[in-house]
Design a protein around this motif. Structure first.
Motif, PDB file in Angstrom:
ATOM      1  N   TRP A  53     -14.111   6.264  -3.589  1.00 19.45           N
ATOM      2  CA  TRP A  53     -13.125   6.496  -2.523  1.00 19.45           C
ATOM      3  C   TRP A  53     -12.957   7.986  -2.240  1.00 19.45           C
ATOM      4  CZ3 TRP A  53      -8.549   2.939  -4.395  1.00 19.45           C
ATOM      5  CH2 TRP A  53      -9.011   1.612  -4.463  1.00 19.45           C
ATOM      6  N   LEU A  84      -8.331   7.240  -8.933  1.00 15.93           N
ATOM      7  CA  LEU A  84      -8.828   6.391  -7.863  1.00 15.93           C
ATOM      8  C   LEU A  84     -10.266   6.007  -8.159  1.00 15.93           C
ATOM      9  CD1 LEU A  84      -7.605   8.489  -4.807  1.00 15.93           C
ATOM     10  CD2 LEU A  84      -6.583   6.366  -5.607  1.00 15.93           C
ATOM     11  N   TRP A 115       0.857  -1.182   0.000  1.00 15.02           N
ATOM     12  CA  TRP A 115       0.000   0.000   0.000  1.00 15.02           C
ATOM     13  C   TRP A 115       0.895   1.233   0.000  1.00 15.02           C
ATOM     14  CZ3 TRP A 115      -4.655  -0.777   3.859  1.00 15.02           C
ATOM     15  CH2 TRP A 115      -5.444  -1.844   3.413  1.00 15.02           C
ATOM     16  N   ASP A 153      -1.215   7.219   0.260  1.00 15.01           N
ATOM     17  CA  ASP A 153      -2.638   6.910   0.437  1.00 15.01           C
ATOM     18  C   ASP A 153      -3.015   6.788   1.908  1.00 15.01           C
ATOM     19  OD1 ASP A 153      -3.410   6.789  -2.248  1.00 15.01           O
ATOM     20  OD2 ASP A 153      -2.709   4.730  -2.447  1.00 15.01           O
ATOM     21  N   TYR A 158      -5.833   8.628   4.050  1.00 11.48           N
ATOM     22  CA  TYR A 158      -7.195   8.703   3.532  1.00 11.48           C
ATOM     23  C   TYR A 158      -8.012   7.466   3.903  1.00 11.48           C
ATOM     24  CZ  TYR A 158      -4.905  12.458   1.098  1.00 11.48           C
ATOM     25  OH  TYR A 158      -4.175  13.591   0.835  1.00 11.48           O
ATOM     26  N   ALA A 200      -7.642   3.796   2.609  1.00  8.99           N
ATOM     27  CA  ALA A 200      -6.449   3.023   2.972  1.00  8.99           C
ATOM     28  C   ALA A 200      -6.275   2.998   4.486  1.00  8.99           C
ATOM     29  CB  ALA A 200      -5.210   3.596   2.299  1.00  8.99           C
TER      30      ALA A 200
END
Length: 505
Positions: free
Chosen positions: A501, A497, A157, A161, A164, A167
């Motif tokens: 999201w 994205l 990951w 990110d 947010y 994630a």
């Protein structure tokens, strides 16, 4: 998924399985092949890796093939396999539970993996504690997330990110701020002050004392640009809000941010709820493990997995996917970890005919760039799903093209509108920087049911319009000679994205 590093990582992930796949497949439908070849000749795909598999849903016969055995990064198409495995292993009636227990003067809030816990649920638990006769907790309030392991973030990951909601750290005890059920997240809301130049008004949903807000935002003149941003500092629960919100703005701005420790966050909100119901905790809020022999005071049970499929798949909820993976591992092997859960998930989809020896899953959501799938194995899973007893619920939970209701159309609500695909295509989307995917079902103009899987990696611009044109072409096939649909020029909301999201769809 922003920036040059993420794109470069994607460029390294294309691996060909066995002999080189044909550029375009000579499937069983020459007219459809010609139409789709025209769609995929789009200049936006120049230099990109493109894989497409279209099959007859009734017979399984290949109708169009393009590099079907090439391993590519699937993005959220990974959730196709995760959701199918979870339904096979856990069953559609599976529920999660959250318990409140007491022993030795301490009160324990023990999570069982439920990603749909809301502040209202914690309030109901607090009310049940009060009704049980507990008025003072002499010891600590202990947040117990030991149902899962202590690895909070998935393999590969991206660091940028991490602040947010999409994630957020994965925990067996978490809290969602609203009915999108973004577990482990908080909403930072911003409104203008009373006059230009005054500080902006910043609040949190749910209200809590765990996340600290540093408010540097101001109220701008009416009609000025909205520039307000909220970012959580790495490794902390401090959110810094900067920029300007125009005077007179009616609707609050919203930023969905992850929290650093979801279990303590949930316990903090629970502690406030206990106080509202007259239960005083004298000790601290800490993390720990519930001891044997603890007495259960209250229990909350989640919605069923069947019901959870809707926000999970329609909104492409990453935390739901990861919780399901760890839950499969915990219930089958006693280990609530990614390795244990993925082994169980692989076994479940392998039993349906998916060749797990030619693909790789690093986690359940598709946020990782170490997930490598092929369109042939995705289409195999889609075909197998049609015969399973849970299929009607799962099929209905997939996003539906061109349906404006957010919990019907989901990530496809603004795509393929006004075309034969609208209300027809049920499919899972997938979007990361350099990754676009679409896999699902469509009925063509001749009434033929089709299964399709399409993945594009390393395109320099969004390939979503091309994938939509291909789906529209499939919807229009089967009658007169198929005509290649024209790919639109506009990319989908959400950019690099999944649109849900960033709450753009």
């Amino acid at each position: 998924m922003r920036g040059f590093i993420a794109v470069c990582a994607a460029l390294t992930m294309v691996v060909t399985l066995g002999p080189a796949s044909a550029v375009s497949g000579a499937g069983g439908d020459p007219a459809l092949t010609a139409a789709l070849d025209q769609v995929f000749a789009d200049a936006r795909l120049a230099g990109a890796a493109t894989s497409v598999d279209v099959r007859d849903a009734t017979t399984g016969a290949a109708l169009y093939e393009r590099a079907v055995n090439d391993r590519l990064i699937p993005g959220s198409n990974q959730k196709v396999l995760t959701s199918i495995a979870a339904l096979e292993v856990l069953g559609p009636d599976h529920r999660f539970r959250t318990d409140v227990l007491t022993r030795g003067g301490n009160l324990y809030l023990r999570g069982g993996g439920d990603p749909t816990v809301l502040a209202a649920d914690l309030d109901a638990l607090a009310a049940a504690v009060a009704r049980s006769g507990v008025r003072v907790v002499g010891g600590d309030l202990v947040a117990d997330d030991s149902w899962f392991d202590d690895v909070p973030l998935g393999s590969d990951w991206a660091w940028d990110d991490e602040p947010y909601s999409y994630a957020a750290p994965v925990s067996a005890l978490s809290l969602a701020p609203d009915t999108d059920y973004d577990a482990g997240a908080v909403i930072v809301e911003s409104r203008p002050g009373r006059r230009a130049g005054a500080p902006a008004v910043v609040t949190m949903v749910p209200p809590n004392h765990y996340v600290r807000v540093v408010n540097r935002a101001v109220t701008g003149a009416a009609g000025s640009a909205a520039t307000l941003t909220a970012v959580r500092r790495h490794g902390t629960n401090t959110v810094v809000v900067t920029g300007s919100v125009p005077a007179g703005t009616a609707e609050p701005g919203q930023d969905y941010l992850s929290v650093e420790d979801p279990a303590v966050y949930a316990a903090s909100v629970f502690r406030d709820a206990l106080a509202r119901h007259g239960v005083r905790v004298r000790g601290r809020t800490v993390t720990g493990v519930t001891p044997g022999g603890a007495r259960t005071v209250a229990t909350d049970r989640s919605m069923t997995l069947r019901q959870m499929l809707v926000p999970f798949l329609k909104l492409s909820n990453n935390m739901h996917a990861e919780v399901l993976v760890k839950t499969m591992g915990r219930l089958r092997s006693g280990q609530g970890s990614w390795p244990a859960g993925l082994a169980v998930a692989d076994g479940a989809v392998a039993a349906l005919g998916v060749r797990t020896d030619v693909i790789r899953s690093a986690e359940g959501s598709g946020l990782s760039r170490r997930d490598w799938l092929t369109t042939r194995q995705l289409s195999t899973a889609l075909l197998a799903a049609r015969s399973r007893p849970w299929f009607p619920d799962w099929y209905a939970a997939l996003p539906i093209a061109g349906q404006p209701d957010r919990l019907v159309g989901g990530t496809l609500r603004s795509r393929m509108t006004g075309t034969p695909a609208a209300g027809n295509v049920h499919a899972k989307t997938g979007t990361l920087t350099g990754v676009n995917a679409l896999s699902g079902y469509v009925t063509d103009a001749g009434g033929r049911r089709l299964v399709f899987s399409m993945i594009v990696n390393t395109a320099l611009v969004s390939a979503t319009p091309v994938l939509d044109a291909a789906a529209v072409t499939l919807a229009g096939a089967g009658g007169a000679a198929p005509v290649a649909a024209r790919a639109r020029s506009a990319a989908e909301p959400g950019g690099d994205l999944e649109c849900s999201w960033v709450k753009a769809c």
